[in-house]
Design an enzyme around this catalytic site. Structure first.
Site, PDB file in Angstrom:
ATOM      1  N   CYS B 100       0.839  -1.191   0.000  1.00  0.00           N
ATOM      2  CA  CYS B 100       0.000   0.000   0.000  1.00  0.00           C
ATOM      3  C   CYS B 100       0.877   1.245   0.000  1.00  0.00           C
ATOM      4  O   CYS B 100       2.091   1.162   0.117  1.00  0.00           O
ATOM      5  CB  CYS B 100      -0.950   0.009   1.187  1.00  0.00           C
ATOM      6  N   CYS B 103       3.315   1.752   2.773  1.00  0.00           N
ATOM      7  CA  CYS B 103       4.572   1.014   2.655  1.00  0.00           C
ATOM      8  C   CYS B 103       5.583   1.853   1.891  1.00  0.00           C
ATOM      9  O   CYS B 103       6.756   1.907   2.243  1.00  0.00           O
ATOM     10  CB  CYS B 103       4.365  -0.292   1.892  1.00  0.00           C
ATOM     11  N   ASP B 506      -9.693 -24.408  -9.242  1.00  0.00           N
ATOM     12  CA  ASP B 506      -8.705 -25.140  -8.468  1.00  0.00           C
ATOM     13  C   ASP B 506      -9.241 -25.154  -7.040  1.00  0.00           C
ATOM     14  O   ASP B 506     -10.043 -24.310  -6.665  1.00  0.00           O
ATOM     15  CB  ASP B 506      -7.373 -24.397  -8.557  1.00  0.00           C
ATOM     16  N   ASP B 692      -4.827 -20.278  -8.227  1.00  0.00           N
ATOM     17  CA  ASP B 692      -3.919 -19.355  -7.550  1.00  0.00           C
ATOM     18  C   ASP B 692      -2.496 -19.874  -7.535  1.00  0.00           C
ATOM     19  O   ASP B 692      -1.569 -19.132  -7.273  1.00  0.00           O
ATOM     20  CB  ASP B 692      -4.380 -19.114  -6.120  1.00  0.00           C
ATOM     21  N   ASP B 696      -1.241 -24.170 -11.311  1.00  0.00           N
ATOM     22  CA  ASP B 696      -2.387 -23.804 -12.132  1.00  0.00           C
ATOM     23  C   ASP B 696      -1.981 -23.004 -13.360  1.00  0.00           C
ATOM     24  O   ASP B 696      -2.784 -22.807 -14.254  1.00  0.00           O
ATOM     25  CB  ASP B 696      -3.370 -22.942 -11.328  1.00  0.00           C
TER      26      ASP B 696
END
Lengths: 56, 812
Positions: B100, B103, B506, B692, B696
């Site tokens: 963000c 940071c 998944d 994710d 995958d």
């Protein structure tokens, strides 16, 4: 209508000026980070201000 | 976002029983570990405690095993550091955990306080920090350590990344957009004067003045801003294809050239406003698309994060030496500590270890490997240590193979949108033919009107409305979706999302959270459940296995029986003595020590004392919040939903039953998933794949629409078309609804512009349309298309009351 002969070159000069300013800004990283600057004004809060309590 | 008191003040993780306390801004704050306490205290010590008020996501937990020191090796640092002309050093860091704006603020100030650091520049969307420092007063490891103490995981990128192609591209695009925008504004102003002058009787000299200044402002638009179209057209022609760029470039060039000729010879009409507007709108669409693309991760970042930067090479005398992973060659022996990631493919030389191969198989639990087994780079060593004989490095590893698979699947991806593009290109080609016919026809009948009529045909049918029909709708849809936490990285995905018939999910990490949860306890042998759980927790605390962690977390703060001689056996379980009795917790065959395993306990975690069954624990995965609603909404929307998982059948079946999904398949390797997808597609289905993991990635790349979760692997995101930023699957249902609306409006736009052109072109060709009317018609038709596109995402246009609309509203 002779005023156009002054106004149109003037508008073009302004346009070129704005274009140069913008190119300078792009080349000097002014558009790299669009997120942090909005936080900068918050940084200079006086220290004595009590910290905000987190919401429960 | 500030975290509630039950979570770590710094990283937001669950608090242990007796949390350490950090003093931040004068108040005590509980934290989850000493690393977080050190980070919080350090931030406080730098006077940067404001970070906690500014941030909107919790920080990353500080790293326990720092690899910063390895970057002191000149062999490795040479790859990452560039020496500037003035003698200072520059390094580009990929900062993991940078999420963000707070940071960015923290890193810029945190690093800025180090002596010798000249400038710090952080880009949150690219997760990169560029640091210029004086190598005499600061070193690379010092910079990395400072970032680690702040709770980030920095990784120096190859020095070549400093000349970032992406950065260059976005700057060039921004400049082009600006030139086209300014040019358009000015050209329109002068054109308005000309149009009004046509009614009021402007004298010839003033008219020519306005035409010449129009030419002046349109010239940079055509020769600078429109370069991408000419370059694209040249590339298409070189490849002998007729892409969208070819007719666009021809139209721009023809209108500009014709207007210039008219200006020079004092002809009837000029169209500098039309050509500038055309260029600006098209560039705007491309710019928004590019920004979305840049926000998604790219492949090289993904690879850099997966493989560790350094490895412990075993010297001939048995001692260890820290080297960069790039320095390894086949035949080297490396030592990997527990919790480490394997740097290259190799054969296991130590007795046994337990690894997390989610990378390859998607199996959510660690698996045991014996001496001589092959292990692959990027897998996590859950229980170790392990000694490895390196066999393959760099581009030869299985990991690099997966990346290659992704790249291949991406190039083989069906491009439905190409059909739309071909239609537009065909249309424009026909218009060009018609313009040629008009020119020939009029030069036979009345040569003096040939030029005006031809120009009128070109302008009145200018591909504006037609060319804008698709980008305007797509751009608006991309913008609205981005606000709702759905990042679309490939614009065609909107069309495919709207027309998809199947969705393949998944399981691990997508439908479920990565952590396990204790579902059911059964006590045997006269023990009550409370006592059994207490014994199990006491043992489980000794292991880092996900199952053990799930059990240990159920009783964080009670007095536990003392365990002597605690021993973790990789791939089996934990053993220890409590009150003189030998207890075992783990897989049934291990805990019961060869005695017959009672039915139903094959997949359970079992607690046994001296070989007798004491209790069994059923662990289950937790569903992500909102998963059920999301799947219900997708099913109600007419999608056939199924699960393809690499996990064991029992676990997949349980999740499928909970979610009410009839079709599922288990133990699927990436290649199996890909062939399932191909089979579906050959049967005529259009498939959305949601995943994710790295495993995958090939599947995602081979699907019609690939959706990845933002928390997932970078590689999965890199090969996906849509990234769900909030990790909420229900955003997907809303996105599909919106995609359908966008597609409907897109088709409306196309029909309208076709209708307009079919009506206007004959009049233009027959010479009935005066040029000023052609220009107004063209502008109005483009305006209608743009305004129509702005309707996308307005709530009153989605059917009220349906669950999907409710979800979309909640996500907005």
């Amino acid at each position: 209508m002779n005023i156009l002969l002054a106004m149109i070159p003037l508008s073009i000069l302004l346009l070129i000026g704005a274009g140069i300013a913008f190119f300078w800004a792009v080349d000097h990283d002014q558009f790299e980070d669009m997120d942090t600057p909005r936080l900068l004004p918050l940084e200079d809060l006086p220290d004595e201000q009590p910290p905000e309590e987190p919401p429960p | 976002m500030n975290t509630p008191a039950t979570a770590c003040w710094h990283c937001g993780a669950a608090l242990p029983a007796d949390p350490p306390v950090a003093q931040v801004a004068g108040s005590p704050r509980p934290v989850c570990c000493h690393g977080c306490r050190a980070a919080a205290q350090w931030i406080e010590g730098l006077g940067l405690a404001d970070y906690y008020r500014l941030r909107d996501t919790p920080a990353e937990r500080p790293v326990e095993h720092s690899t910063a020191q390895v970057w002191a090796r000149p062999e490795l640092a040479r790859h990452a550091v560039r020496i500037l002309a003035d003698g200072r050093s520059e390094v580009c860091l990929l900062v993991e955990g940078l999420r963000c704006s707070a940071c960015v603020w923290l890193i810029e100030r945190g690093l800025g306080t180090l002596p010798g650091v000249a400038s710090v520049q952080v880009n949150a969307t690219a997760q990169r920090a560029r640091v210029v420092f004086d190598a005499g007063r600061a070193t690379l490891p010092q910079l990395l350590l400072a970032l680690e103490r702040l709770g980030y995981r920095p990784l120096p990128l190859d020095a070549r990344a400093l000349d970032d192609a992406r950065r260059h591209e976005s700057r060039a695009a921004l400049k082009g957009l600006l030139v086209a925008g300014f040019g358009m504004m000015q050209a329109m102003m002068y054109a308005t004067a000309l149009y009004l002058g046509a009614f009021d009787g402007m004298d010839g000299a003033t008219r020519d003045l306005f035409r010449w200044v129009g030419l002046l402002v349109a010239t940079p638009v055509v020769f600078y801003a429109a370069r991408p179209f000419f370059a694209g057209a040249r590339r298409s022609l070189a490849a002998r294809r007729l892409g969208m760029d070819v007719p666009v470039a021809i139209a721009i060039a023809l209108i500009y050239a014709a207007s210039m000729v008219e200006t020079l010879r004092g002809g009837a009409e000029v169209y500098f406003d039309s050509v500038s507007m055309f260029v600006f709108f098209l560039l705007l669409g491309r710019h928004l698309e590019m920004r979305a693309r840049h926000r998604a991760a790219n492949l090289s970042d993904a690879l850099a994060r997966l493989a560790p930067a350094c490895a412990d090479r075993v010297r001939a005398d048995g001692t260890l030496e820290r080297v960069g992973a790039v320095e390894l060659v086949p035949g080297d022996r490396v030592h990997v500590a527990e919790g480490g990631i394997l740097p290259a493919d190799g054969r296991l030389e130590s007795e046994r270890c337990s690894v997390d191969e989610t990378l390859l198989t998607g199996e959510s639990l660690p698996v045991t490997r014996q001496r001589g087994d092959t292990l692959v780079a990027g897998t996590l060593l859950v229980q170790g240590p392990a000694r490895l004989l390196i066999e393959r490095v760099g581009a030869d590893t299985a990991l690099a193979g997966i990346v290659a698979l992704v790249t291949r699947a991406q190039t083989e991806r069906p491009r439905l949108a190409q059909a739309g593009e071909r239609a537009a290109a065909g249309f424009v080609a026909r218009v060009l033919a018609l313009a040629a016919l008009t020119a020939i026809g009029w030069s036979l009948i009345d040569p003096s009107r040939a030029f005006t009529a031809t120009l009128a045909v070109l302008v009145v049918s200018c591909p504006c409305a037609f060319a804008l029909a698709v980008p305007a709708a797509l751009t608006r849809a991309l913008g609205v979706l981005a606000q709702r936490g759905v990042l679309v990285t490939r614009a065609d995905a909107i069309e495919q999302l709207a027309t998809a018939t199947h969705a393949v999910f998944d399981k691990t990490g997508t439908l479920t959270s990565p952590e396990l949860r204790l579902e059911r306890i059964e006590a045997h042998d006269g023990l009550d459940r409370e006592a059994a759980l207490r014994l199990a927790v006491a043992l489980a605390r000794g292991s880092s296995h996900p199952a053990a962690r799930a059990i240990a977390l159920t009783l964080p703060d009670v007095a536990l029986p003392a365990v002597d001689g605690l021993q973790v056996l990789a791939g089996a379980g934990v053993e220890g003595r409590v009150a003189g009795r030998r207890l075992r917790l783990g897989r049934a065959d291990f805990a019961l020590d060869g005695t017959r395993i009672p039915a139903g306990l094959e997949e359970a975690t079992v607690l046994a004392g001296d070989g007798r069954l004491l209790a069994s624990f059923q662990l289950s995965e937790r569903l992500r919040p909102g998963t059920r609603d999301a799947l219900d909404a997708l099913t109600a929307d007419g999608l056939a939903v199924e699960i393809a998982s690499g996990d064991a059948p029992g676990r997949v079946a349980a999740i499928a039953a909970t979610l009410g999904i009839a079709h599922w398949s288990a133990r699927q390797r990436p290649a199996d998933k890909l062939s399932r997808l191909t089979a579906l597609r050959e049967a005529g289905a259009r498939v959305i794949a949601v995943g994710d993991g790295i495993n995958d990635a090939p599947v995602l790349a081979g699907a019609d629409v690939a959706v990845a979760l933002a928390s997932g692997a970078q590689l999965a995101q890199a090969s996906s078309d849509i990234v769900l930023v909030g990790n909420r699957l229900d955003a997907l249902a809303g996105a599909r609804q919106l995609a359908r609306q966008a597609l409907a409006i897109l088709r409306q736009n196309q029909r309208w512009s076709l209708l307009y052109n079919l009506t206007a072109v004959p009049f233009g060709a027959l010479g009935f349309v005066p040029p000023w009317l052609a220009a107004i018609g063209m502008s109005l038709s483009s305006l209608v298309v743009v305004l129509n596109a702005l309707r996308i995402g307005r709530q009153e246009h989605s059917p009220a009351g349906s669950p999907v609309a409710a979800v979309a509203g909640a996500g907005a």
